[in-house]
Design a protein around this motif. Structure first.
Motif, PDB file in Angstrom:
ATOM      1  N   HIS A  46       0.746  -1.466  -0.263  1.00  0.00           N
ATOM      2  CA  HIS A  46       0.201  -0.050  -0.012  1.00  0.00           C
ATOM      3  C   HIS A  46       0.563   0.923   0.121  1.00  0.00           C
ATOM      4  O   HIS A  46       2.018   1.746   1.225  1.00  0.00           O
ATOM      5  CB  HIS A  46      -0.878  -0.298   1.520  1.00  0.00           C
ATOM      6  CG  HIS A  46      -1.439  -1.287   1.722  1.00  0.00           C
ATOM      7  ND1 HIS A  46      -3.625  -1.286   0.335  1.00  0.00           N
ATOM      8  CD2 HIS A  46      -1.733  -2.020   1.948  1.00  0.00           C
ATOM      9  CE1 HIS A  46      -3.523  -2.392   1.134  1.00  0.00           C
ATOM     10  NE2 HIS A  46      -2.771  -2.998   0.922  1.00  0.00           N
ATOM     11  N   GLY A  47       1.211   1.649  -1.103  1.00  0.00           N
ATOM     12  CA  GLY A  47       1.764   2.935  -1.129  1.00  0.00           C
ATOM     13  C   GLY A  47       0.809   4.152  -0.669  1.00  0.00           C
ATOM     14  O   GLY A  47       0.017   4.582  -0.737  1.00  0.00           O
ATOM     15  N   SER A  48       2.203   5.539  -0.344  1.00  0.00           N
ATOM     16  CA  SER A  48       1.221   7.158   0.504  1.00  0.00           C
ATOM     17  C   SER A  48       0.795   7.792  -1.152  1.00  0.00           C
ATOM     18  O   SER A  48      -0.368   8.351  -0.018  1.00  0.00           O
ATOM     19  CB  SER A  48       2.469   7.416   0.628  1.00  0.00           C
ATOM     20  OG  SER A  48       3.710   7.742  -1.016  1.00  0.00           O
ATOM     21  N   GLN A  60       9.303   7.920  -1.828  1.00  0.00           N
ATOM     22  CA  GLN A  60       8.114   7.068  -1.824  1.00  0.00           C
ATOM     23  C   GLN A  60       7.489   5.800  -1.208  1.00  0.00           C
ATOM     24  O   GLN A  60       8.224   5.007  -0.551  1.00  0.00           O
ATOM     25  CB  GLN A  60       6.904   7.040  -3.260  1.00  0.00           C
ATOM     26  CG  GLN A  60       5.880   6.323  -2.527  1.00  0.00           C
ATOM     27  CD  GLN A  60       4.925   6.690  -3.783  1.00  0.00           C
ATOM     28  OE1 GLN A  60       5.352   6.975  -5.196  1.00  0.00           O
ATOM     29  NE2 GLN A  60       3.836   5.819  -3.428  1.00  0.00           N
ATOM     30  N   PRO A  61       6.795   6.096   0.144  1.00  0.00           N
ATOM     31  CA  PRO A  61       6.193   5.265   1.342  1.00  0.00           C
ATOM     32  C   PRO A  61       5.466   4.657   0.941  1.00  0.00           C
ATOM     33  O   PRO A  61       4.947   4.733   0.278  1.00  0.00           O
ATOM     34  CB  PRO A  61       6.513   6.471   2.424  1.00  0.00           C
ATOM     35  CG  PRO A  61       6.922   7.410   2.311  1.00  0.00           C
ATOM     36  CD  PRO A  61       6.261   7.795   0.528  1.00  0.00           C
ATOM     37  N   PHE A  62       5.706   3.118   1.532  1.00  0.00           N
ATOM     38  CA  PHE A  62       4.838   2.183   1.099  1.00  0.00           C
ATOM     39  C   PHE A  62       4.890   1.286   2.888  1.00  0.00           C
ATOM     40  O   PHE A  62       5.785   0.948   3.153  1.00  0.00           O
ATOM     41  CB  PHE A  62       4.660   1.516   0.086  1.00  0.00           C
ATOM     42  CG  PHE A  62       5.638   0.234   0.049  1.00  0.00           C
ATOM     43  CD1 PHE A  62       6.105  -1.086   0.417  1.00  0.00           C
ATOM     44  CD2 PHE A  62       7.343   1.380  -0.780  1.00  0.00           C
ATOM     45  CE1 PHE A  62       7.323  -2.157  -0.411  1.00  0.00           C
ATOM     46  CE2 PHE A  62       8.141  -0.216  -0.584  1.00  0.00           C
ATOM     47  CZ  PHE A  62       7.721  -1.324  -0.403  1.00  0.00           C
ATOM     48  N   HIS A  63       3.664   0.696   2.858  1.00  0.00           N
ATOM     49  CA  HIS A  63       3.673   0.027   3.577  1.00  0.00           C
ATOM     50  C   HIS A  63       2.801  -1.538   3.448  1.00  0.00           C
ATOM     51  O   HIS A  63       1.955  -2.000   2.118  1.00  0.00           O
ATOM     52  CB  HIS A  63       2.809  -0.115   5.283  1.00  0.00           C
ATOM     53  CG  HIS A  63       1.527  -0.332   5.323  1.00  0.00           C
ATOM     54  ND1 HIS A  63       0.278   0.894   4.548  1.00  0.00           N
ATOM     55  CD2 HIS A  63       0.774  -1.300   5.119  1.00  0.00           C
ATOM     56  CE1 HIS A  63      -0.496   0.017   4.249  1.00  0.00           C
ATOM     57  NE2 HIS A  63      -0.891  -0.782   4.972  1.00  0.00           N
ATOM     58  N   ALA A 101       0.551   3.996   4.928  1.00  0.00           N
ATOM     59  CA  ALA A 101       1.104   4.324   4.491  1.00  0.00           C
ATOM     60  C   ALA A 101       0.089   5.683   3.598  1.00  0.00           C
ATOM     61  O   ALA A 101       0.850   7.142   3.899  1.00  0.00           O
ATOM     62  CB  ALA A 101       1.660   3.974   2.867  1.00  0.00           C
ATOM     63  N   ARG A 102      -0.511   5.433   3.463  1.00  0.00           N
ATOM     64  CA  ARG A 102      -1.796   6.601   2.742  1.00  0.00           C
ATOM     65  C   ARG A 102      -1.793   7.291   4.064  1.00  0.00           C
ATOM     66  O   ARG A 102      -2.307   8.798   3.503  1.00  0.00           O
ATOM     67  CB  ARG A 102      -2.592   6.153   1.227  1.00  0.00           C
ATOM     68  CG  ARG A 102      -3.229   7.070   1.036  1.00  0.00           C
ATOM     69  CD  ARG A 102      -4.355   6.691   0.033  1.00  0.00           C
ATOM     70  NE  ARG A 102      -4.432   5.293  -0.017  1.00  0.00           N
ATOM     71  CZ  ARG A 102      -6.134   5.686   0.361  1.00  0.00           C
ATOM     72  NH1 ARG A 102      -6.819   6.944   0.696  1.00  0.00           N
ATOM     73  NH2 ARG A 102      -6.664   4.562   0.967  1.00  0.00           N
ATOM     74  N   LEU A 253       5.899  12.893   4.679  1.00  0.00           N
ATOM     75  CA  LEU A 253       5.724  13.346   6.081  1.00  0.00           C
ATOM     76  C   LEU A 253       4.736  12.177   7.041  1.00  0.00           C
ATOM     77  O   LEU A 253       3.484  12.415   6.577  1.00  0.00           O
ATOM     78  CB  LEU A 253       6.191  14.382   7.034  1.00  0.00           C
ATOM     79  CG  LEU A 253       7.309  15.254   5.943  1.00  0.00           C
ATOM     80  CD1 LEU A 253       7.391  16.804   6.550  1.00  0.00           C
ATOM     81  CD2 LEU A 253       8.369  14.489   6.608  1.00  0.00           C
ATOM     82  N   TYR A 254       5.078  11.791   8.220  1.00  0.00           N
ATOM     83  CA  TYR A 254       3.955  11.295   9.371  1.00  0.00           C
ATOM     84  C   TYR A 254       4.656  11.761  10.483  1.00  0.00           C
ATOM     85  O   TYR A 254       5.407  12.543  10.791  1.00  0.00           O
ATOM     86  CB  TYR A 254       4.193   9.838   9.045  1.00  0.00           C
ATOM     87  CG  TYR A 254       4.176   9.215   7.743  1.00  0.00           C
ATOM     88  CD1 TYR A 254       2.875   8.632   7.491  1.00  0.00           C
ATOM     89  CD2 TYR A 254       5.068   8.551   6.878  1.00  0.00           C
ATOM     90  CE1 TYR A 254       2.438   8.243   6.466  1.00  0.00           C
ATOM     91  CE2 TYR A 254       5.057   8.118   6.039  1.00  0.00           C
ATOM     92  CZ  TYR A 254       3.596   7.802   5.395  1.00  0.00           C
ATOM     93  OH  TYR A 254       3.646   6.836   3.734  1.00  0.00           O
TER      94      TYR A 254
END
Length: 272
Positions: A46-48, A60-63, A101-102, A253-254
């Motif tokens: 699951h991408g941001s 690009q973050p993803f989890h 992540a999103r 950013l988170y």
């Protein structure tokens, strides 16, 4: 079950964006295949957010949820050994299972690069849109200011957008002019980097803003026209969609509290 947050960097030239498409070659496809090769798990990452075909990402973050016991510090090297050279995992950390992540993202920054020199840079031609004509950067910066805040950005969204609401917030927007790469003896404009940080962005939103700003820079529109375009809430009021290759997802950013998990003891009995 573990939840791993990874950050990936990629040159999007050869891909149909980040997210899996029915008939496309995407970054997500390669990442999921690499994870399958490493762990034997069929996963869905699951991408941001999404990126358009040809768009690049610096961060690009993803989890991904995994049953694998591979220690966190082994994932990066193991995945990069299975990925194409233009896709690289740069960071891996374990996060709470509730992290997304999103949905957990608080701020996203994009950068759009315009090479305004008469001669394009052959080494960065895949990451810059070439515009050899004179641009009024001060007017472009002035026009950009009208877009900061919380607004309905329908005028700057793709006609194919399926979002229920086009209201978003742009926290910051600025332009940086880089002349460091100019050829010796030239008096050219340099590379114009347009940065935008917001709560989220609509399909093609940054590229349509840039396409409209280019018209401001060319003198075809006035800086204050950006306000009128915004208020029109009509895609036809804005300028063209700029080429995808100039766009890069710069960072996401988170909140630190969203990244804090409980017991994240790594399992050190895994051998690569």
């Amino acid at each position: 079950m573990r939840n791993l947050l990874m950050t990936v960097s990629y040159d999007g030239t050869e891909y149909f964006g980040f997210q899996t498409q029915p008939d496309g070659n995407t970054v997500q496809d390669h990442l999921e295949a690499a994870i399958l090769g490493l762990t034997g798990e069929v996963v869905k990452i699951h991408g941001s957010g999404r990126t358009d075909a040809g768009v690049h990402a610096r961060e690009q973050p993803f989890h991904v949820h995994t049953e694998s016991k591979i220690p966190v510090d082994r994932w990066r090297m193991a995945l990069n050994g299975r990925l194409p050279a233009d896709i690289r995992v740069t960071d891996v950390q374990e996060v709470p299972l509730s992290f997304h992540a999103r949905r957990s993202a608080k701020r996203k920054t994009y950068r759009f690069s315009i090479n305004a020199n008469r001669v394009p840079d052959v080494f960065n031609r895949r990451y810059q849109v070439h515009h050899p004509g004179q641009l009024n950067v001060e007017n472009m910066q002035e026009g950009l200011k009208y877009l900061i805040g919380t607004h309905d950005y329908t005028s700057f969204a793709s006609r194919h957008s399926t979002k229920a609401s086009h209201v978003r917030t742009i926290y910051e927007a600025w332009i940086e002019l880089d002349r460091s790469g100019n050829y010796s003896g030239s008096h050219e404009q340099g590379v114009i980097h347009i940065f935008m940080t917001g709560s989220g962005f609509l399909q093609h939103m940054v590229r349509i803003i840039v396409g409209t700003l280019l018209q401001v820079g060319e003198g075809k529109r006035k800086p204050e026209d950006m306000k009128k375009i915004l208020e029109a809430q009509d895609r036809a009021a804005a300028g063209p969609t700029a080429e995808s290759k100039g766009l890069m997802l710069w960072e996401v950013l988170y909140e630190q509290t969203d990244l804090t998990a409980g017991d994240l003891t790594e399992l050190n009995n895994y051998e690569t």
